[in-house]
Design an enzyme around this catalytic site. Structure first.
Site, PDB file in Angstrom:
ATOM      1  N   ALA A  92     -30.206   5.934 -67.749  1.00 54.90           N
ATOM      2  CA  ALA A  92     -29.458   5.115 -66.844  1.00 54.90           C
ATOM      3  C   ALA A  92     -28.008   5.424 -67.309  1.00 54.90           C
ATOM      4  O   ALA A  92     -27.398   4.509 -67.724  1.00 54.90           O
ATOM      5  CB  ALA A  92     -29.809   3.598 -66.805  1.00 54.90           C
ATOM      6  N   LYS A  95     -23.230   5.945 -63.219  1.00 50.87           N
ATOM      7  CA  LYS A  95     -23.696   5.084 -61.994  1.00 50.87           C
ATOM      8  C   LYS A  95     -25.168   4.901 -62.040  1.00 50.87           C
ATOM      9  O   LYS A  95     -25.417   4.308 -61.015  1.00 50.87           O
ATOM     10  CB  LYS A  95     -22.843   5.563 -60.906  1.00 50.87           C
ATOM     11  CG  LYS A  95     -21.309   5.266 -60.829  1.00 50.87           C
ATOM     12  CD  LYS A  95     -20.708   5.906 -59.676  1.00 50.87           C
ATOM     13  CE  LYS A  95     -19.227   5.769 -59.594  1.00 50.87           C
ATOM     14  NZ  LYS A  95     -18.514   6.401 -58.272  1.00 50.87           N
ATOM     15  N   TYR A  96     -25.834   5.658 -62.494  1.00 52.62           N
ATOM     16  CA  TYR A  96     -27.356   5.531 -62.326  1.00 52.62           C
ATOM     17  C   TYR A  96     -27.952   4.316 -62.879  1.00 52.62           C
ATOM     18  O   TYR A  96     -29.019   4.193 -62.677  1.00 52.62           O
ATOM     19  CB  TYR A  96     -27.824   6.855 -63.051  1.00 52.62           C
ATOM     20  CG  TYR A  96     -27.961   8.164 -62.200  1.00 52.62           C
ATOM     21  CD1 TYR A  96     -29.173   8.387 -61.486  1.00 52.62           C
ATOM     22  CD2 TYR A  96     -26.777   8.908 -62.159  1.00 52.62           C
ATOM     23  CE1 TYR A  96     -29.331   9.579 -60.941  1.00 52.62           C
ATOM     24  CE2 TYR A  96     -27.008  10.054 -61.264  1.00 52.62           C
ATOM     25  CZ  TYR A  96     -27.967  10.442 -60.469  1.00 52.62           C
ATOM     26  OH  TYR A  96     -27.954  11.372 -59.924  1.00 52.62           O
ATOM     27  N   ASP A 183     -33.873   7.028 -61.041  1.00 56.50           N
ATOM     28  CA  ASP A 183     -33.440   7.070 -59.550  1.00 56.50           C
ATOM     29  C   ASP A 183     -34.786   7.211 -58.784  1.00 56.50           C
ATOM     30  O   ASP A 183     -34.684   7.920 -57.931  1.00 56.50           O
ATOM     31  CB  ASP A 183     -32.405   8.160 -59.200  1.00 56.50           C
ATOM     32  CG  ASP A 183     -32.707   9.530 -59.517  1.00 56.50           C
ATOM     33  OD1 ASP A 183     -33.619   9.769 -60.476  1.00 56.50           O
ATOM     34  OD2 ASP A 183     -32.233  10.160 -58.811  1.00 56.50           O
ATOM     35  N   TYR A 206     -42.529  22.236 -53.739  1.00 54.39           N
ATOM     36  CA  TYR A 206     -43.114  23.487 -54.047  1.00 54.39           C
ATOM     37  C   TYR A 206     -44.655  23.420 -54.207  1.00 54.39           C
ATOM     38  O   TYR A 206     -45.301  24.553 -54.349  1.00 54.39           O
ATOM     39  CB  TYR A 206     -42.591  24.095 -55.352  1.00 54.39           C
ATOM     40  CG  TYR A 206     -40.954  24.128 -55.074  1.00 54.39           C
ATOM     41  CD1 TYR A 206     -40.468  25.352 -54.302  1.00 54.39           C
ATOM     42  CD2 TYR A 206     -40.175  23.316 -55.780  1.00 54.39           C
ATOM     43  CE1 TYR A 206     -38.990  25.562 -54.238  1.00 54.39           C
ATOM     44  CE2 TYR A 206     -38.660  23.395 -55.612  1.00 54.39           C
ATOM     45  CZ  TYR A 206     -38.312  24.336 -54.766  1.00 54.39           C
ATOM     46  OH  TYR A 206     -36.831  24.628 -54.720  1.00 54.39           O
ATOM     47  N   GLU A 273     -35.330  21.049 -66.611  1.00 53.49           N
ATOM     48  CA  GLU A 273     -36.371  21.496 -65.629  1.00 53.49           C
ATOM     49  C   GLU A 273     -36.896  22.870 -65.788  1.00 53.49           C
ATOM     50  O   GLU A 273     -38.057  23.478 -65.911  1.00 53.49           O
ATOM     51  CB  GLU A 273     -36.157  21.134 -64.161  1.00 53.49           C
ATOM     52  CG  GLU A 273     -37.364  21.058 -63.213  1.00 53.49           C
ATOM     53  CD  GLU A 273     -36.786  20.597 -62.020  1.00 53.49           C
ATOM     54  OE1 GLU A 273     -37.425  19.518 -61.627  1.00 53.49           O
ATOM     55  OE2 GLU A 273     -36.699  21.443 -61.068  1.00 53.49           O
TER      56      GLU A 273
END
Length: 324
Positions: A92, A95-96, A183, A206, A273
């Site tokens: 976090a 702003k998350y 989020d 996907y 990722e």
């Protein structure tokens, strides 16, 4: 006797069914042998029901978890007596931090209910971490991390931070770990059916695509490189997990590859990722979660996805990301 690859999954199901009918579950001392848990958890998933509208097993015979492919009561009866602790990491940063309250409150309703859960919240704003009522056996630790001016740097450092936190703390406090994006919100059961030695989730964008459409890192100069003729699934970076030590190895390898790329002035297409997908291509997950476990709020629910369990919320990236 030899079986074709198409027959093998059904032979496996038959064997599991025979063991269950003989009361094998009641007599197997699963709590006393970690290696037994590793093998046993894969053999118990597809016990009584299966679906024909989706692929529910990988080519290497790992389960793909969809609604209707497992018996939740059976799975819980196997795992809950073990008194496991599930570590859950979430970042976090910046702003998350605004997404943290919904994440935690919905997790308390739906995520690993009945298990010991330890949330590890990484933030540069510890004073903004909300106070959330946690049920018995569930705890929260706030770990301060440096602020960053680029969201890509935040993404890239996740593997390093998780690795070092496992070394310093988590490996002494938990059995399994899930690394999740903040989020997002939980909407339905996420339980013991998701436990496995190394667990990945199929990216919701996907799961109907062929690998030539996957956004793998395609530059050979990067350590995240995957050739066009390779690849199983495109896994989402918003969730990976498994045994603490197996996830530790994953984060350590990905961190090393990040640093090697950085030394060569390369940043993989989708940061952690991309490196995660490279790692999982050559280190196959023992369990794969369907897009039920990583949906996106802006996507309409499809007929294959019977239940949305965990989903990324709609947001204005230009407003929450520091450099967009």
């Amino acid at each position: 006797m030899r079986f074709s690859s198409n027959v093998k999954p059904y032979v496996l199901l038959l064997i599991v069914g025979i063991f269950l009918l003989l009361g094998y579950v009641n007599h197997f001392d699963i709590t006393s042998n970690t290696d037994a848990i590793i093998g046993y958890e894969s053999r118990t998933l597809f016990c009584f029901c299966r679906r024909t509208d989706v692929v529910s097993v990988t080519p290497w015979l790992a389960p793909i978890v969809w609604e209707g492919t497992y018996d939740p009561v059976l799975i819980d009866n196997i795992y809950k007596p073990m008194k496991l602790t599930i570590a859950t990491t979430v970042f976090a940063v910046g702003k998350y931090v605004r997404f943290l309250q919904d994440f935690l409150e919905t997790a308390e309703k739906h995520f690993m209910v009945g298990f010991n859960v330890h949330y590890y919240v990484f933030t540069d704003r510890p004073d903004d971490v909300p106070s959330v009522n946690l049920t018995q056996g569930r705890h929260l630790s706030v770990i301060q991390v440096p602020v960053s001016n680029r969201w890509q740097e935040i993404s890239a450092r996740r593997m390093e931070i998780i690795q070092t936190t496992i070394e310093r703390q988590i490996r002494r406090e938990a059995d399994y770990i899930f690394c999740l994006d903040v989020d997002s919100k939980f909407h339905a059961r996420w339980g013991s059916e998701s436990l496995g030695r190394l667990v990945a989730v199929i990216h919701p964008g996907y799961y109907e695509q062929t690998r030539d459409h996957f956004p793998y890192e395609r530059r050979p100069a990067s350590t995240a490189y995957i050739p066009m003729d390779e690849g199983d699934y495109y896994y989402g970076g918003a969730m990976f997990g498994g045994f603490v030590e197996d996830v530790y190895t994953l984060t350590k390898v990905c961190r090393k590859r990040f640093e090697e790329d950085a030394g060569n002035s390369i940043e993989a297409a989708w940061q952690e990722e991309s490196h995660l997908n490279r790692y999982l291509l050559y280190n196959k997950p023992s369990k794969v979660l369907s897009p039920e476990y990583l949906w996106q709020d802006f996507k309409a629910q499809t007929k294959e996805v019977k239940v949305i369990r965990f989903s990324g919320v709609i947001k204005n990236y230009a407003e929450v990301r520091p450099n967009v």
